[in-house]
Motif scaffolding. Structure first.
Motif, PDB file in Angstrom:
ATOM      1  N   GLU A 240     -24.635  18.867  46.277  1.00  0.00           N
ATOM      2  CA  GLU A 240     -24.862  20.197  45.713  1.00  0.00           C
ATOM      3  C   GLU A 240     -26.038  20.207  44.754  1.00  0.00           C
ATOM      4  O   GLU A 240     -26.340  19.206  44.087  1.00  0.00           O
ATOM      5  N   ARG A 241     -26.691  21.360  44.664  1.00  0.00           N
ATOM      6  CA  ARG A 241     -27.616  21.662  43.571  1.00  0.00           C
ATOM      7  C   ARG A 241     -26.912  22.636  42.633  1.00  0.00           C
ATOM      8  O   ARG A 241     -26.164  23.493  43.068  1.00  0.00           O
ATOM      9  N   GLU A 242     -27.201  22.509  41.356  1.00  0.00           N
ATOM     10  CA  GLU A 242     -26.584  23.415  40.386  1.00  0.00           C
ATOM     11  C   GLU A 242     -27.528  23.556  39.201  1.00  0.00           C
ATOM     12  O   GLU A 242     -28.226  22.606  38.827  1.00  0.00           O
ATOM     13  N   GLY A 243     -27.562  24.738  38.601  1.00  0.00           N
ATOM     14  CA  GLY A 243     -28.466  24.990  37.499  1.00  0.00           C
ATOM     15  C   GLY A 243     -27.737  25.393  36.231  1.00  0.00           C
ATOM     16  O   GLY A 243     -26.563  25.774  36.244  1.00  0.00           O
ATOM     17  N   ALA A 244     -28.439  25.298  35.114  1.00  0.00           N
ATOM     18  CA  ALA A 244     -27.989  25.831  33.831  1.00  0.00           C
ATOM     19  C   ALA A 244     -29.245  26.194  33.057  1.00  0.00           C
ATOM     20  O   ALA A 244     -30.350  25.725  33.374  1.00  0.00           O
ATOM     21  N   LEU A 245     -29.096  27.042  32.050  1.00  0.00           N
ATOM     22  CA  LEU A 245     -30.247  27.550  31.311  1.00  0.00           C
ATOM     23  C   LEU A 245     -30.344  26.928  29.924  1.00  0.00           C
ATOM     24  O   LEU A 245     -29.348  26.831  29.203  1.00  0.00           O
ATOM     25  N   LEU A 246     -31.554  26.536  29.575  1.00  0.00           N
ATOM     26  CA  LEU A 246     -31.962  26.348  28.187  1.00  0.00           C
ATOM     27  C   LEU A 246     -32.718  27.600  27.773  1.00  0.00           C
ATOM     28  O   LEU A 246     -33.591  28.065  28.524  1.00  0.00           O
ATOM     29  N   VAL A 247     -32.423  28.156  26.622  1.00  0.00           N
ATOM     30  CA  VAL A 247     -33.204  29.271  26.115  1.00  0.00           C
ATOM     31  C   VAL A 247     -33.745  28.884  24.747  1.00  0.00           C
ATOM     32  O   VAL A 247     -32.975  28.550  23.835  1.00  0.00           O
ATOM     33  N   VAL A 248     -35.057  28.886  24.624  1.00  0.00           N
ATOM     34  CA  VAL A 248     -35.729  28.570  23.366  1.00  0.00           C
ATOM     35  C   VAL A 248     -36.155  29.883  22.722  1.00  0.00           C
ATOM     36  O   VAL A 248     -36.814  30.704  23.367  1.00  0.00           O
ATOM     37  N   THR A 249     -35.770  30.101  21.483  1.00  0.00           N
ATOM     38  CA  THR A 249     -36.082  31.358  20.806  1.00  0.00           C
ATOM     39  C   THR A 249     -37.105  31.126  19.704  1.00  0.00           C
ATOM     40  O   THR A 249     -37.135  30.075  19.055  1.00  0.00           O
ATOM     41  N   ALA A 250     -37.956  32.129  19.507  1.00  0.00           N
ATOM     42  CA  ALA A 250     -38.879  32.197  18.362  1.00  0.00           C
ATOM     43  C   ALA A 250     -39.812  30.995  18.282  1.00  0.00           C
ATOM     44  O   ALA A 250     -40.103  30.501  17.187  1.00  0.00           O
ATOM     45  N   ALA A 251     -40.289  30.508  19.436  1.00  0.00           N
ATOM     46  CA  ALA A 251     -41.227  29.385  19.456  1.00  0.00           C
ATOM     47  C   ALA A 251     -42.521  29.806  20.136  1.00  0.00           C
ATOM     48  O   ALA A 251     -42.510  30.595  21.084  1.00  0.00           O
TER      49      ALA A 251
ATOM     50  N   THR B 270     -34.637  16.331  25.312  1.00  0.00           N
ATOM     51  CA  THR B 270     -35.250  16.586  24.012  1.00  0.00           C
ATOM     52  C   THR B 270     -36.160  17.796  24.161  1.00  0.00           C
ATOM     53  O   THR B 270     -37.153  17.750  24.896  1.00  0.00           O
ATOM     54  N   VAL B 271     -35.779  18.883  23.506  1.00  0.00           N
ATOM     55  CA  VAL B 271     -36.549  20.127  23.554  1.00  0.00           C
ATOM     56  C   VAL B 271     -37.362  20.217  22.272  1.00  0.00           C
ATOM     57  O   VAL B 271     -36.791  20.274  21.169  1.00  0.00           O
ATOM     58  N   THR B 272     -38.671  20.215  22.408  1.00  0.00           N
ATOM     59  CA  THR B 272     -39.552  20.289  21.246  1.00  0.00           C
ATOM     60  C   THR B 272     -40.138  21.689  21.178  1.00  0.00           C
ATOM     61  O   THR B 272     -40.879  22.106  22.069  1.00  0.00           O
ATOM     62  N   ALA B 273     -39.776  22.427  20.128  1.00  0.00           N
ATOM     63  CA  ALA B 273     -40.235  23.799  19.933  1.00  0.00           C
ATOM     64  C   ALA B 273     -41.074  23.851  18.664  1.00  0.00           C
ATOM     65  O   ALA B 273     -40.567  23.562  17.562  1.00  0.00           O
ATOM     66  N   ASP B 274     -42.371  24.159  18.818  1.00  0.00           N
ATOM     67  CA  ASP B 274     -43.302  24.186  17.680  1.00  0.00           C
ATOM     68  C   ASP B 274     -43.233  22.887  16.891  1.00  0.00           C
ATOM     69  O   ASP B 274     -43.232  22.875  15.641  1.00  0.00           O
ATOM     70  N   GLY B 275     -43.134  21.769  17.607  1.00  0.00           N
ATOM     71  CA  GLY B 275     -43.157  20.461  16.974  1.00  0.00           C
ATOM     72  C   GLY B 275     -41.820  19.965  16.476  1.00  0.00           C
ATOM     73  O   GLY B 275     -41.725  18.813  16.032  1.00  0.00           O
ATOM     74  N   ARG B 276     -40.776  20.772  16.553  1.00  0.00           N
ATOM     75  CA  ARG B 276     -39.463  20.372  16.041  1.00  0.00           C
ATOM     76  C   ARG B 276     -38.538  20.010  17.211  1.00  0.00           C
ATOM     77  O   ARG B 276     -38.244  20.861  18.054  1.00  0.00           O
ATOM     78  N   PRO B 277     -38.073  18.747  17.289  1.00  0.00           N
ATOM     79  CA  PRO B 277     -37.238  18.338  18.418  1.00  0.00           C
ATOM     80  C   PRO B 277     -35.766  18.710  18.234  1.00  0.00           C
ATOM     81  O   PRO B 277     -35.231  18.679  17.128  1.00  0.00           O
ATOM     82  N   THR B 278     -35.125  19.079  19.341  1.00  0.00           N
ATOM     83  CA  THR B 278     -33.684  19.312  19.388  1.00  0.00           C
ATOM     84  C   THR B 278     -33.129  18.544  20.576  1.00  0.00           C
ATOM     85  O   THR B 278     -33.643  18.655  21.681  1.00  0.00           O
TER      86      THR B 278
END
Length: 569
Positions: free
Chosen positions: A60-71, A144-152
């Motif tokens: 199977e293929r399956e998806g999920a969403l990352l949503v990055v806000t205010a970056a 690792t999601v890097t938004a405006d230089g800040r990793p999460t």
């Protein structure tokens, strides 16, 4: 991008937690199921989490969403050892105009390197693929999601159940499909957008279109450049666009196969100057030699097999006179293309019993509009007399099923009240339509509106309502829409629920889909709603179950799928 995860045994699934919003208004990262609608600006839907959790079958293929806000800029890296059999791909969701608003519909493959956010709320689809042969268990990695230089850091967990999906390209265990396609429109739009200079580019664009459809378990309702131009059948030509034999084989060879193969015969919707092979749908008695030539070519190249269906769709939504024509077509197909089937859009009725009376001119595939599946409201006088019209249509459908005829569904945007594929609807709607087919055990879905019916506009700017555009031309191949992802996910959901139906019965399918709040259903039956004298009240004159279509629907879909996986094994 393709990275890999390591199996960590049968560990418990990680439970998502509420998003901890940054108090200073800086960038934040939140996760959702893939069917969640995301607006370009403003508050995000409730229920966001900080982990990615997948429940999947093998294959199977399956998806999920990352949503990055205010970056302003974002980057995503996936960490984890290679060598496994669960892969991760990233898709940057590009906003396009649909129905007067912006929707994140065009999914661009992305390697995760830094790029600008298009809008204040920027979705990224994180798609996992579980290869056939993968061992059941729990697999994990970290993003690792890097938004405006800040990793999460976002944990990613995949629970692979001991359930194996049927392979694409077979009718056995799969939801059958037929989606209208215009390869000519797709190739022309791709050539315009990316300035194609060679015929090789056009040939590759054409083949890659069919490759994507095959990978997404969607069968084409048209062969485009691969349709014969004369009654002799398939021919070769040094001019690629006239090379029906080469194009058909190239298109088919770029895919894992299709479970439903449309025999190339024009329908009543085709203009006379565009008749396939120059044959009119109104004179089927002239088809015989052509059908034999097509079948021989298919058989020679293994396009005709007993584990798929081959069908003619010659008349769309006919009246009674047109249904007489369908009977003539069916008689010729059955005689001149042994193993071939006849498909028609429309309802079985007492008036057209000649199409289901057991003779050689019977219709094989009844394809019913979703909102004409059950019945309609009942006037007070009939209700007082103890009569109900809510299941009038369904009673006849059940009769043709008892005679071993196939029943499919189809949809188009028109009267509101059932889910469809338009970009102006909630993103969960395409998935819900497929789940309704699972609820009723419907064997196939036809979509005649369009998959690649582009206008003069750049589809990355505007797609109208989106009803005629389900994928986008890319520089190296087609790009799926967010809706196409949900359609494929729904096709795979159907296969899982079909296993539940085969192993445990329809009661358990209804129970899951009703208990999770997706449809008004109990273990015993589906409860119907309409404007007057149905079991439940709704705004539609036709009878249909109540169905979920709000911000809670994506979570309900995931809960239903997990419940089905537990019973399907």
């Amino acid at each position: 991008m393709s990275l890999f995860l390591r199996c960590s045994g049968y560990a418990a699934l990680l439970v998502g937690v509420a998003l901890a919003w940054a108090p200073d208004g800086s960038a934040a990262v939140v996760t959702y199921p893939s069917s969640q609608s995301i607006a370009p600006t403003g508050p995000l839907p409730p229920g966001g989490r900080t982990k990615l959790v997948y429940n999947t079958a093998i294959g199977e293929r399956e998806g999920a969403l990352l949503v990055v806000t205010a970056a302003k800029t974002i980057a995503v890296a996936v960490t984890g050892p290679s060598g496994g059999s669960v892969s991760v791909r990233l898709f940057y969701a590009r906003f396009v105009a649909a129905g007067g608003r912006l929707v994140p519909d065009a999914l661009e493959p992305w390697d995760g390197t830094a790029r600008g956010a298009q809008k204040a709320n920027q979705p990224v689809l994180v798609q996992i693929e579980v290869a056939y042969g993968t061992r059941p268990g729990t697999y994990s990695a970290e993003l690792t999601v890097t938004a405006d230089g800040r990793p999460t850091r976002i944990p990613l967990t995949v629970r692979v159940f001991p359930v194996t999906l049927p392979h694409p390209g077979t009718r056995i265990g799969n939801l059958l499909t037929s989606f209208h396609l215009s390869p000519e429109s797709y190739v022309a739009k791709a050539a315009q957008l990316y300035d194609f200079r060679t015929n090789e580019q056009r040939v590759e664009a054409n083949r890659s279109l069919f490759g994507l459809l095959g990978a997404y378990r969607i069968s084409p309702g048209s062969w485009g450049f691969g349709e014969p131009r004369a009654p002799v059948g398939y021919e070769s030509s040094p001019k690629w666009w006239l090379d029906s034999a080469g194009n058909f084989l190239g298109q088919l060879g770029s895919t894992p196969g299709f479970s439903a193969m449309r025999i190339p015969i024009s329908s009543n919707r085709t203009s006379e100057r565009n008749y396939i092979a120059g044959l009119t749908p109104y004179e089927p008695e002239k088809w015989c030699d052509y059908l034999r030539n097509v079948r021989a070519f298919w058989e020679q190249h293994r396009a005709f097999r007993t584990d798929l269906i081959s069908y003619v769709f010659g008349v769309d939504e006919p009246g009674l006179a047109g249904q007489r024509l369908v009977a003539r077509q069916a008689a010729i197909v059955h005689r001149c293309f042994p193993g071939g089937m006849q498909l028609m859009t429309g309802n079985p009725s007492r008036a057209n019993a000649f199409l289901w009376d057991g003779k050689g001119d019977d219709l094989d595939i009844w394809t019913v509009l979703s909102r004409r599946y059950y019945g309609k409201f009942t006037v007070p006088a009939q209700h007082r007399a103890g009569k109900s019209r809510a299941r009038d249509f369904l009673q006849v459908i059940d009769k043709v099923r008892q005679r071993r005829k196939m029943v499919w569904s189809y949809t188009y945007t028109g009267t509101a009240g059932t889910p469809g594929f338009a970009a102006t609807e909630p993103l969960s709607n395409p998935r819900m339509l497929m789940l309704w087919n699972a609820l009723e055990g419907i064997e196939g879905v036809l979509y005649g509106q369009g998959t690649t019916s582009y206008t003069k506009a750049n589809p990355f700017d505007s797609i109208g309502t989106g009803e005629f555009v389900l994928l986008y031309p890319g520089p190296f191949g087609p790009l799926p829409s967010a809706r196409l992802e949900q359609i494929r996910d729904g096709i795979e959901d159907w296969a899982i629920f079909n296993m539940v139906r085969m192993r445990r019965g329809a009661d358990d399918v209804r129970s899951i889909l009703g208990r999770t709040g997706l449809f008004s259903a109990t273990q015993a039956h589906v409860r119907l709603a309409c404007t007057l004298n149905c079991e439940l009240r709704s705004e539609t004159k036709f009878a249909w179950p109540r169905w979920s279509r709000d911000a809670s629907t994506p979570r309900r879909i995931e809960a239903a799928k997990r419940a089905a996986l537990l019973l399907a094994r």
